[in-house]
Design an enzyme around this catalytic site. Structure first.
Site, mmCIF file in Angstrom:
data_model
loop_
_atom_site.group_PDB
_atom_site.id
_atom_site.type_symbol
_atom_site.label_atom_id
_atom_site.label_comp_id
_atom_site.label_asym_id
_atom_site.label_seq_id
_atom_site.Cartn_x
_atom_site.Cartn_y
_atom_site.Cartn_z
ATOM 1 N N ARG A 1 0.840 -1.216 0.000
ATOM 2 C CA ARG A 1 0.000 0.000 0.000
ATOM 3 C C ARG A 1 0.869 1.259 0.000
ATOM 4 O O ARG A 1 0.555 2.246 -0.670
ATOM 5 C CB ARG A 1 -0.954 -0.002 1.208
ATOM 6 C CG ARG A 1 -1.964 1.138 1.138
ATOM 7 C CD ARG A 1 -3.040 1.049 2.201
ATOM 8 N NE ARG A 1 -2.510 1.167 3.545
ATOM 9 C CZ ARG A 1 -3.231 0.998 4.651
ATOM 10 N NH1 ARG A 1 -4.518 0.680 4.553
ATOM 11 N NH2 ARG A 1 -2.691 1.121 5.840
ATOM 12 N N LYS B 1 -2.540 6.969 0.945
ATOM 13 C CA LYS B 1 -2.252 7.258 2.348
ATOM 14 C C LYS B 1 -1.124 8.291 2.369
ATOM 15 O O LYS B 1 0.048 7.980 2.572
ATOM 16 C CB LYS B 1 -1.871 5.967 3.086
ATOM 17 C CG LYS B 1 -2.000 6.100 4.587
ATOM 18 C CD LYS B 1 -1.977 4.755 5.261
ATOM 19 C CE LYS B 1 -1.755 4.861 6.752
ATOM 20 N NZ LYS B 1 -2.801 5.561 7.491
ATOM 21 N N GLU C 1 -15.999 6.534 6.492
ATOM 22 C CA GLU C 1 -15.096 5.879 7.450
ATOM 23 C C GLU C 1 -14.897 6.770 8.664
ATOM 24 O O GLU C 1 -15.492 7.843 8.759
ATOM 25 C CB GLU C 1 -13.753 5.564 6.787
ATOM 26 C CG GLU C 1 -13.021 6.790 6.278
ATOM 27 C CD GLU C 1 -11.681 6.463 5.615
ATOM 28 O OE1 GLU C 1 -11.075 5.428 5.927
ATOM 29 O OE2 GLU C 1 -11.245 7.281 4.786
HETATM 30 N N1 PLP Z 1 -8.995 4.889 7.223
HETATM 31 C C1 PLP Z 1 -8.055 5.826 7.453
HETATM 32 C C2 PLP Z 1 -8.325 7.223 7.047
HETATM 33 C C3 PLP Z 1 -6.836 5.481 8.068
HETATM 34 O O1 PLP Z 1 -5.911 6.413 8.295
HETATM 35 C C4 PLP Z 1 -6.631 4.136 8.454
HETATM 36 C C5 PLP Z 1 -5.373 3.746 9.082
HETATM 37 O O2 PLP Z 1 -4.401 3.510 8.411
HETATM 38 C C6 PLP Z 1 -7.647 3.193 8.193
HETATM 39 C C7 PLP Z 1 -8.810 3.606 7.578
HETATM 40 C C8 PLP Z 1 -7.476 1.758 8.564
HETATM 41 O O3 PLP Z 1 -6.521 1.142 7.745
HETATM 42 P P1 PLP Z 1 -5.621 -0.027 8.273
HETATM 43 O O4 PLP Z 1 -6.537 -1.081 8.770
HETATM 44 O O5 PLP Z 1 -4.851 -0.459 7.091
HETATM 45 O O6 PLP Z 1 -4.768 0.532 9.344
#
Ligand code: PLP
Length: 286
Positions: A50, A149, A182
Site C-alpha cells: 500500500r 495514504k 469511514e
Molecule cells: N482509514 C483511514 C483514514 C486510516 O488512516 C486508516 C489507518 O491507516 C484506516 C482507515 C485503517 O486502515 P488499516 O486497517 O490499514 O490501518
C-alpha cells in the site's frame, strides 16, 4: 529510540529533515502505520504494497525496492528491541526548492520510526466508543483520493477536531453525497440481523485490518455485504464497529447521542474481536 533516516539508524534527537523537504513544505509524501505483535510485523507485505501504491499514485519513486523497505521496517523493530510496537515508515518527495514542483526534488527521504504500543482506546474497548458524525466530508475520489495514504491528513484532522469539540471519541465521515465513508483513522462496519455491512472502498482507505476482518467473517461464518450505507443504517444498526491498525477492532455504542443496539459491545463484535486477537498473536514477519 533509533530512527532509520536515509540509509542509517540515528538516535531520535538526530532524526531530522530539512525544512525544504517537500514532505514538510507540502505534505508531499506517503506513510504507513504498522503494528508488531510479539516481535512480528503484522501484514508487512500488505502495508509495504500500500505504501508503494500510494507513492506510485503520487508519481513518487521511492528509489528502493519493496523488499528493501520491508527489511528497513523489520530492522527498525530489531534495532529498538521492540516486541509490541507501532511502526511508521514515511517516504517523502525529499529536499527541493521552495516551489512545489516535484522535479526539483532530487532524492526522496526514506524514514522509519517505531515506538512501544498498547491498546489505543484503553478502557473504551470494554464500553465502546462514543462517536459523532461530522460536517466535514471525506475528501472525494476526484480530489485527493482517500486510497492514497498521503502525508496530507488535514481532512481527517478537521473531522477529528470537530469530534473533539462535540465530545466524540471518534469522528464518522460521510462523503459529499451523504454516504457512509469511514472514521478519522479507521474503517467502519455495522451489523444488522447477524449480517456485517461495510462501504466499498471508493470513499475511504483500503484498510488492511478491513481485509483481515472480512477474512475472519468468511472463516467463522459471519455473512458480510459490501454496499453503500447511510445515516439511517447507522442509527438503526444492532452493532457498529471500526477497525484500523492502531484502533484494532473497537465497538461504537453511541452515535450522535443515540444509543446503538443495546448500548454495549455486542455479540458479533465480541466474536470478531476474539478471532482478531488470535490472528494478531499468531501471524506476522520476524
Ligand atoms: N482509514 C483511514 C483514514 C486510516 O488512516 C486508516 C489507518 O491507516 C484506516 C482507515 C485503517 O486502515 P488499516 O486497517 O490499514 O490501518
Amino acid at each position: 529510540m533509533l530512527v532509520y533516516i536515509n540509509g542509517k539508524f540515528v538516535p531520535e534527537e538526530q532524526a531530522t529533515v530539512s525544512i525544504f523537504d517537500h514532505g514538510f513544505l507540502y505534505g508531499d509524501g506517503v506513510f504507513e502505520g504498522i503494528r508488531a505483535y510479539n516481535g512480528r510485523v503484522f501484514r508487512l507485505k500488505e502495508h509495504v504494497d500500500r505504501l508503494f501504491d500510494s507513492a506510485k499514485a503520487l508519481d513518487l519513486d521511492p528509489g528502493i525496492t519493496r523488499a528493501e523497505m520491508a527489511e528497513i521496517i523489520k530492522e527498525t523493530l530489531r534495532q529498538n528491541n521492540l516486541k509490541d510496537a507501532y511502526i511508521r515508515p514515511i517516504i517523502t518527495r525529499g529536499v527541493g526548492t521552495m516551489g512545489l514542483d516535484p522535479r526539483h526534488c532530487a532524492n526522496p527521504s526514506i524514514i522509519c520510526a517505531a515506538s512501544a504500543w498498547g491498546a489505543m482506546y484503553g478502557d473504551l474497548y470494554e464500553t465502546g466508543l462514543t462517536a459523532v458524525t461530522v460536517c466535514v466530508r471525506r475528501n472525494p475520489p476526484d480530489t485527493l483520493p482517500p486510497n492514497i495514504k498521503s502525508l496530507n491528513y488535514l481532512n481527517n484532522i478537521l473531522g477529528k477536531i470537530e469530534a473533539n469539540y462535540k465530545g466524540g471519541d471518534e469522528a464518522i465521515f460521510l462523503d459529499r453525497t451523504g454516504k457512509l465513508a469511514e472514521g478519522s483513522g479507521d474503517n467502519i462496519y455495522l451489523i444488522k440481523d447477524g449480517v456485517l455491512y461495510t462501504p466499498p472502498t471508493i470513499n475511504n482507505l483500503k484498510g488492511i485490518t478491513r481485509l483481515v476482518l472480512l477474512d475472519i467473517c468468511a472463516k467463522i461464518g459471519i455473512r458480510y455485504e459490501i454496499c453503500e450505507l447511510g445515516l439511517f443504517d447507522l442509527y438503526t444498526a444492532d452493532e457498529v464497529m471500526v477497525t484500523g491498525t492502531a484502533a484494532e477492532i473497537c465497538a461504537i455504542t453511541k452515535i450522535d447521542g443515540r444509543t446503538i443496539g443495546t448500548g454495549v459491545p455486542g455479540p458479533v463484535y465480541k466474536k470478531l474481536l476474539a478471532s482478531f486477537q488470535t490472528e494478531t498473536q499468531n501471524s506476522g514477519d520476524a
